[in-house]
Scaffold this motif. Structure first.
Motif, short mmCIF file in Angstrom:
data_model
loop_
_atom_site.label_atom_id
_atom_site.label_comp_id
_atom_site.label_asym_id
_atom_site.label_seq_id
_atom_site.Cartn_x
_atom_site.Cartn_y
_atom_site.Cartn_z
N UNK A 1 0.78 -0.95 0.16
CA UNK A 1 0.04 0.19 -0.30
C UNK A 1 0.92 1.02 0.20
N UNK A 2 0.27 1.87 -1.03
CA UNK A 2 1.87 3.39 -0.56
C UNK A 2 1.09 3.98 0.58
N UNK B 1 -3.06 -3.67 0.18
CA UNK B 1 -3.34 -4.17 -1.06
C UNK B 1 -2.35 -3.63 -2.28
N UNK B 2 -2.56 -4.83 -3.26
CA UNK B 2 -1.20 -4.75 -3.86
C UNK B 2 -1.65 -4.57 -5.25
N UNK B 3 -1.29 -3.46 -6.70
CA UNK B 3 -1.17 -3.00 -7.46
C UNK B 3 -0.95 -4.10 -9.19
N UNK B 4 -1.15 -5.05 -9.45
CA UNK B 4 -0.64 -5.38 -10.56
C UNK B 4 -1.33 -5.04 -12.14
N UNK B 5 -0.49 -5.66 -12.98
CA UNK B 5 -0.80 -5.16 -14.17
C UNK B 5 -2.50 -6.25 -14.70
N UNK C 1 3.08 1.35 -7.66
CA UNK C 1 2.43 2.54 -8.12
C UNK C 1 2.38 1.78 -10.17
N UNK C 2 4.23 1.19 -10.29
CA UNK C 2 4.22 0.97 -11.37
C UNK C 2 3.22 0.35 -11.95
N UNK C 3 2.44 -0.30 -12.15
CA UNK C 3 2.11 -1.09 -13.31
C UNK C 3 0.90 -0.21 -13.90
N UNK C 4 0.41 1.37 -12.90
CA UNK C 4 -0.40 1.74 -13.19
C UNK C 4 0.82 2.65 -14.59
#
Length: 418
Positions: free
Chosen positions: A3-4, A291-295, A363-366
């Protein structure tokens, strides 16, 4: 935990559809031949007149950052400048156009860009910028009309997949299970569905569902032609309908939430398709959700949607040359990174990506989505087409995908031809 720790706040014009406002005012008479050339050169020369900037701010952080950046330019150039924060930017911009007294620089969203160009309200300065080739191609395309690059993309956002870490772990899933394909998405979606919790949620609109069309090699427009009812789109929408029928995917509205981020924050779903603005919403309202962000997973290819605004320079502003010079300052790599740090946006310049990814690893996937993201149609009348399509998509569980797409095709053909 990924999470950021920084709030991301974006304009409503970027993260949610914005109502299109009719804009008055006409274009300027550029003449022809030598007189046109002289007129163009004159417009490019800064004068001592005050430069006004009209923005639609996401909050105090954005207002402060933009005001300070404009003030720094003003001090350096010796040209007075001020920032005005609009309560209703399209309406206030329209009033300025109609009265022939617009602000010199105006935040311009994609869904008003075409109508403002058609009315002659915007000055095409994009190709004059020293950094014109440094913007992501898709963002430049969003603000190009009849071959003219009108205005510099201010910042942007894309849609990707956000995963609830706790629910993911409870389902026995690990990082190795992050979905890479639609088949993977269905597999983990079913495992994450338990009781009232759905595996995946997204908004009941093309602004979210459209990612599946893109991932299947489709899209509402291709090379300037309406392609809403293509075979690829029918296949994609049929797959989405089946996912909801199977019970592991659901519209956020069917879960009782106003948008996907709310449904995710309330843990009504373990995964959501949303943009990078979700991080600010989660930190503000659901800070206990990790949370985790993925493409997003691929169908036949990678695909997502993007949203952006530009620094529009008005054709009847008092100091066009000064306005363009100001935009040069506001869009340097250093200034874009400063804006990103101040209020969480993603830089529109490719040269800023390396530093931004170092500053925002979660946030790299974004930002990776910039390489393959699509723009939604934005011609004059497109907003009405999208509004009608969304009404039909809301009934996807009971309507045939092809019928929905056939209707959108007919409507899009009319505005593209026009």
């Amino acid at each position: 935990m990924t999470k950021t720790t920084r709030t991301t706040a974006l304009l409503a014009a970027v993260c949610l559809p914005m109502a299109l406002t009719a804009c008055g005012g006409g274009g300027f008479d550029s003449g022809s031949g030598a007189s046109a050339s002289s007129s163009a050169e004159a417009k490019q020369t800064p004068t001592a007149k005050e430069v006004t900037v009209l923005i639609g701010s996401s909050g105090d952080a954005e207002t402060k950052a933009v005001t300070e950046a404009v003030a720094a330019w003003s001090k350096q150039k010796g040209i007075p400048a001020k920032v005005q924060v609009a309560a209703d930017l399209p309406q206030q911009a329209a009033q300025g156009f109609a009265a022939d007294s617009p602000a010199d620089v105006v935040y311009t969203a994609t869904d008003v860009f075409a109508s403002w160009v058609k009315a002659g309200n915007l000055y095409a300065y994009g190709d004059q910028l020293s950094n014109a080739d440094d913007y992501y191609d898709g963002l430049k395309q969003a603000f190009t009309s009849e071959g003219k690059f009108y205005c510099a993309p201010k910042d942007f956002s894309t849609l990707q997949l956000v995963i609830n870490d706790k629910l993911w772990k409870e389902a026995g899933l690990t990082e190795a299970d992050h979905p890479k394909t639609w088949e993977d998405l269905a597999t983990v979606g079913k495992k994450l569905t338990k009781g009232k919790v759905k595996g995946l949620t997204f908004g009941p609109e093309i602004q979210r569902v459209g990612v599946f069309l893109a991932q299947n090699g489709g899209g509402l427009e291709t090379d300037g032609k309406a392609t809403a009812n293509s075979e690829a789109n029918v296949e994609a929408l049929t797959w989405v309908k089946q996912a909801m029928a199977d019970g592991w995917a659901a519209y956020s509205s069917d879960l009782g939430s106003g948008w996907g981020g709310e449904a995710f924050g309330k843990q009504q779903a373990a995964m959501v398709i949303e943009g990078n603005w979700i991080t600010g919403a989660l930190e503000g309202d659901f800070s206990d959700v990790d949370y985790t962000v993925v493409e997003l997973p691929e169908g036949k290819t990678k695909g997502t949607l993007q949203y952006t605004n530009c620094w529009g320079v008005t054709a009847k502003g008092d100091n066009i040359g000064g306005a363009v010079d100001l935009v040069e300052h506001l869009t340097t790599t250093e200034q874009q990174l400063a804006f990103a740090k101040a209020f969480g946006v993603m830089p529109s310049r490719k040269s800023a990506k390396e530093q931004w990814t170092k500053d925002n690893p979660a946030m790299v996937p974004f930002i990776n989505g910039a390489d393959y993201a699509q723009n939604l149609p934005a011609e004059v009348g497109a907003l009405d087409v999208i509004k009608d399509m969304n009404a039909q998509l809301g009934q996807l569980k009971t309507k045939e995908p092809k019928a929905i797409l056939d209707g959108a095709q007919s409507n899009l053909e009319a505005i593209v031809a026009g």
